[in-house]
Design an enzyme around this catalytic site. Sequence first.
Site, PDB file in Angstrom:
ATOM      1  N   LYS A 191       0.835  -1.219   0.000  1.00 45.66           N
ATOM      2  CA  LYS A 191       0.000   0.000   0.000  1.00 45.66           C
ATOM      3  C   LYS A 191       0.862   1.258   0.000  1.00 45.66           C
ATOM      4  CE  LYS A 191      -3.436   2.147   3.109  1.00 45.66           C
ATOM      5  NZ  LYS A 191      -4.149   1.979   4.387  1.00 45.66           N
ATOM      6  N   LEU A 198       3.542 -10.395   4.576  1.00 48.24           N
ATOM      7  CA  LEU A 198       4.203  -9.580   5.604  1.00 48.24           C
ATOM      8  C   LEU A 198       3.510  -8.249   5.844  1.00 48.24           C
ATOM      9  CD1 LEU A 198       6.660 -11.201   3.906  1.00 48.24           C
ATOM     10  CD2 LEU A 198       7.988 -10.120   5.720  1.00 48.24           C
ATOM     11  N   ALA A 223       1.573  -5.308   7.067  1.00 52.64           N
ATOM     12  CA  ALA A 223       0.847  -5.077   8.316  1.00 52.64           C
ATOM     13  C   ALA A 223       1.200  -3.693   8.823  1.00 52.64           C
ATOM     14  CB  ALA A 223       1.245  -6.117   9.368  1.00 52.64           C
ATOM     15  N   ASP A 257       6.338 -12.694  17.892  1.00 54.97           N
ATOM     16  CA  ASP A 257       6.266 -13.346  19.210  1.00 54.97           C
ATOM     17  C   ASP A 257       5.402 -12.545  20.190  1.00 54.97           C
ATOM     18  OD1 ASP A 257       7.976 -11.191  19.604  1.00 54.97           O
ATOM     19  OD2 ASP A 257       9.576 -12.340  20.564  1.00 54.97           O
ATOM     20  N   GLU A 258       5.027 -11.306  19.798  1.00 55.30           N
ATOM     21  CA  GLU A 258       4.272 -10.466  20.736  1.00 55.30           C
ATOM     22  C   GLU A 258       2.875 -11.024  21.005  1.00 55.30           C
ATOM     23  OE1 GLU A 258       4.657  -6.255  20.319  1.00 55.30           O
ATOM     24  OE2 GLU A 258       6.550  -6.430  19.253  1.00 55.30           O
ATOM     25  N   TYR A 279      -1.605  -3.707  18.547  1.00 54.29           N
ATOM     26  CA  TYR A 279      -0.819  -4.351  17.487  1.00 54.29           C
ATOM     27  C   TYR A 279      -0.811  -5.866  17.660  1.00 54.29           C
ATOM     28  CZ  TYR A 279       3.377  -6.298  15.284  1.00 54.29           C
ATOM     29  OH  TYR A 279       4.239  -7.099  14.574  1.00 54.29           O
ATOM     30  N   ALA A 325      -2.681  -7.754  19.417  1.00 50.40           N
ATOM     31  CA  ALA A 325      -4.026  -8.353  19.354  1.00 50.40           C
ATOM     32  C   ALA A 325      -4.458  -8.561  17.904  1.00 50.40           C
ATOM     33  CB  ALA A 325      -5.026  -7.469  20.094  1.00 50.40           C
ATOM     34  N   ASN A 384      12.049  -9.834  17.817  1.00 50.80           N
ATOM     35  CA  ASN A 384      12.399  -8.506  17.278  1.00 50.80           C
ATOM     36  C   ASN A 384      13.521  -8.592  16.251  1.00 50.80           C
ATOM     37  OD1 ASN A 384      10.764  -7.634  19.441  1.00 50.80           O
ATOM     38  ND2 ASN A 384      11.944  -5.750  19.601  1.00 50.80           N
ATOM     39  N   ASP A 443       7.107   5.107  30.809  1.00 48.45           N
ATOM     40  CA  ASP A 443       6.991   3.812  30.125  1.00 48.45           C
ATOM     41  C   ASP A 443       5.820   3.809  29.151  1.00 48.45           C
ATOM     42  OD1 ASP A 443       7.722   1.262  29.525  1.00 48.45           O
ATOM     43  OD2 ASP A 443       7.369   0.421  31.514  1.00 48.45           O
ATOM     44  N   ARG A 444       5.893   2.871  28.191  1.00 51.24           N
ATOM     45  CA  ARG A 444       4.788   2.633  27.252  1.00 51.24           C
ATOM     46  C   ARG A 444       3.645   1.966  28.024  1.00 51.24           C
ATOM     47  NH1 ARG A 444       6.651  -1.548  22.862  1.00 51.24           N
ATOM     48  NH2 ARG A 444       6.974   0.198  21.464  1.00 51.24           N
ATOM     49  N   PRO A 445       2.375   2.382  27.800  1.00 50.47           N
ATOM     50  CA  PRO A 445       1.273   1.692  28.471  1.00 50.47           C
ATOM     51  C   PRO A 445       1.235   0.215  28.063  1.00 50.47           C
ATOM     52  CG  PRO A 445       0.493   3.654  27.269  1.00 50.47           C
ATOM     53  CD  PRO A 445       1.930   3.458  26.908  1.00 50.47           C
TER      54      PRO A 445
HETATM   55  P1  NAD Z   1       7.011  -2.426   8.289  1.00 51.73           P
HETATM   56  O1  NAD Z   1       6.066  -1.546   9.037  1.00 51.73           O
HETATM   57  O2  NAD Z   1       8.409  -1.958   8.114  1.00 51.73           O
HETATM   58  O3  NAD Z   1       6.439  -2.724   6.827  1.00 51.73           O
HETATM   59  C1  NAD Z   1       5.103  -3.059   6.620  1.00 51.73           C
HETATM   60  C2  NAD Z   1       4.778  -2.889   5.130  1.00 51.73           C
HETATM   61  O4  NAD Z   1       3.414  -3.283   4.932  1.00 51.73           O
HETATM   62  C3  NAD Z   1       4.922  -1.458   4.633  1.00 51.73           C
HETATM   63  O5  NAD Z   1       5.647  -1.448   3.429  1.00 51.73           O
HETATM   64  C4  NAD Z   1       3.491  -0.993   4.414  1.00 51.73           C
HETATM   65  O6  NAD Z   1       3.359  -0.044   3.379  1.00 51.73           O
HETATM   66  C5  NAD Z   1       2.786  -2.311   4.090  1.00 51.73           C
HETATM   67  N1  NAD Z   1       1.353  -2.286   4.406  1.00 51.73           N
HETATM   68  C6  NAD Z   1       0.778  -1.911   5.577  1.00 51.73           C
HETATM   69  N2  NAD Z   1      -0.561  -1.995   5.478  1.00 51.73           N
HETATM   70  C7  NAD Z   1      -0.840  -2.445   4.225  1.00 51.73           C
HETATM   71  C8  NAD Z   1      -2.039  -2.737   3.523  1.00 51.73           C
HETATM   72  N3  NAD Z   1      -3.254  -2.552   4.090  1.00 51.73           N
HETATM   73  N4  NAD Z   1      -1.954  -3.195   2.267  1.00 51.73           N
HETATM   74  C9  NAD Z   1      -0.753  -3.387   1.661  1.00 51.73           C
HETATM   75  N5  NAD Z   1       0.428  -3.087   2.265  1.00 51.73           N
HETATM   76  C10 NAD Z   1       0.377  -2.628   3.539  1.00 51.73           C
HETATM   77  O7  NAD Z   1       6.943  -3.829   9.022  1.00 51.73           O
HETATM   78  P2  NAD Z   1       8.094  -4.924   9.253  1.00 51.73           P
HETATM   79  O8  NAD Z   1       8.809  -4.599  10.488  1.00 51.73           O
HETATM   80  O9  NAD Z   1       8.840  -5.121   7.997  1.00 51.73           O
HETATM   81  O10 NAD Z   1       7.199  -6.208   9.554  1.00 51.73           O
HETATM   82  C11 NAD Z   1       6.730  -7.034   8.481  1.00 51.73           C
HETATM   83  C12 NAD Z   1       5.912  -8.168   9.049  1.00 51.73           C
HETATM   84  O11 NAD Z   1       6.703  -8.934   9.959  1.00 51.73           O
HETATM   85  C13 NAD Z   1       4.692  -7.707   9.852  1.00 51.73           C
HETATM   86  O12 NAD Z   1       3.625  -8.573   9.567  1.00 51.73           O
HETATM   87  C14 NAD Z   1       5.127  -7.832  11.301  1.00 51.73           C
HETATM   88  O13 NAD Z   1       4.028  -8.085  12.140  1.00 51.73           O
HETATM   89  C15 NAD Z   1       6.064  -9.017  11.216  1.00 51.73           C
HETATM   90  N6  NAD Z   1       7.130  -9.050  12.232  1.00 51.73           N
HETATM   91  C16 NAD Z   1       7.939  -7.968  12.411  1.00 51.73           C
HETATM   92  C17 NAD Z   1       8.965  -8.038  13.356  1.00 51.73           C
HETATM   93  C18 NAD Z   1       9.914  -6.886  13.568  1.00 51.73           C
HETATM   94  O14 NAD Z   1      10.739  -6.932  14.482  1.00 51.73           O
HETATM   95  N7  NAD Z   1       9.903  -5.854  12.737  1.00 51.73           N
HETATM   96  C19 NAD Z   1       9.136  -9.196  14.113  1.00 51.73           C
HETATM   97  C20 NAD Z   1       8.286 -10.272  13.901  1.00 51.73           C
HETATM   98  C21 NAD Z   1       7.279 -10.198  12.950  1.00 51.73           C
END
Ligand code: NAD
Length: 355
Positions: free
Chosen positions: A32, A79, A81, A133-134, A157, A159, A186, A288-290
């Site tokens: 997106k 991925l 989100a 893992d959250e 997030y 949830a 992370n 702190d973060r809630p």
């Molecule tokens: P990020 O926020 O860097 O990237 C998310 C991407 O998703 C962005 O490019 C955004 O434009 C796109 N996006 C968001 N909503 C969208 C929608 N409705 N339609 C299409 N595209 C959309 O996130 P990240 O850190 O790269 O994480 C990627 C995935 O890995 C997520 O699902 C996250 O939950 C998971 N994850 C992340 C971590 C971490 O430490 N970053 C750890 C474990 C799992």
Amino acid sequence: MKVLLTGGAGFIGSNLTRSMVLAGHNVLVIDKLTYAGNLSSIKDLIDAEKIDFSQLDLADASAIDDAMLQFAPNAVMHLAAESHVDRSIDGPGEFIQSNIVGTFNLLQASLKYTHTLSAASAKAFRFLHVSTDEVYGSLGETGAFTELTRYSPHSPYSATKAASDHLARAWHDTYGLPVVVTNCSNNYGPYQFPEKLIPVVILKALRREPIPIYGDGLNVRDWLHVEDHCAALKTALCHGTPGETYNIGGNNEMQNIELVSQICDLLDELQPNVDGRSYANLITFVADRPGHDRRYAIDSSKIQSELGWRPQHDRQSGLRQTVRWYLDNQAWWQSVLDQSYQLQRLGKAQAVAAN
Ligand code: NAD
């Protein structure tokens, strides 16, 4: 393989896209391009026609259906989100739309698409659902999350990610879609949006601004280099068993204060202050973060023993490479900071009904 990869302009998605191309796969990125999506992270791949890119919102079900049918993938790696806990506190509505409704639309599009395939191709199709893992909540002083740990998400997030995990498993159990779920700790590494802890620390330090640490700084996270996560995702995609979940982690627990101090030490070495003062002097404890979870730790023995994946980066070299990357790629993060986000603190607001 032909892989439809969602969220490929984000942090992990862009690293994964690069690694899938290197491995010879044919990739369509759907993204997106929210504030966190950055085309410059994959621009070279688009310009060189090494990947296809389509700017689509997962909330747009018919566009997702069309993309799926036109591209005709062998697999989906999901991925995309909304991914930042602090933003989910300020505005949970976007998280419901992208993480829950978006995942639902993608599962439905995948299922409809598999119905157009031969029985053998439908069986070979994979939907890799990438999660965190959250969803498991917070740990005490000891122990680690396994794939059997009860879900207990605390932030909007986590949830919404928990909800999407349950949907993905339900589409396997109910409709037979070949879904594999991964839950990872992370991540850190290149191309991470500068609202997350490690880039925030580096960029605040380089601006000589206070480096914020939430609460007492003793919250513990298990850090994994993004390249190790990408390798695990490829392994789970190619060798994981449909219906199974795999935890991914680095066995690399650190208190936030320990991590931030290490980054300051690396900056002291790689870009010393002219007056010789340590960047650690900028560390500032803030409210702190809630609902801040105290400790996360991942038991990744299942993916290690069943699929043979192992993390390759150690903490010292991984962090050093990451700090170096931010020092060497100022144009990338400067263009991100020139847009909507200026390293300000998020997540203090109470969500309002309008969200
Ligand atoms: P990020 O926020 O860097 O990237 C998310 C991407 O998703 C962005 O490019 C955004 O434009 C796109 N996006 C968001 N909503 C969208 C929608 N409705 N339609 C299409 N595209 C959309 O996130 P990240 O850190 O790269 O994480 C990627 C995935 O890995 C997520 O699902 C996250 O939950 C998971 N994850 C992340 C971590 C971490 O430490 N970053 C750890 C474990 C799992």
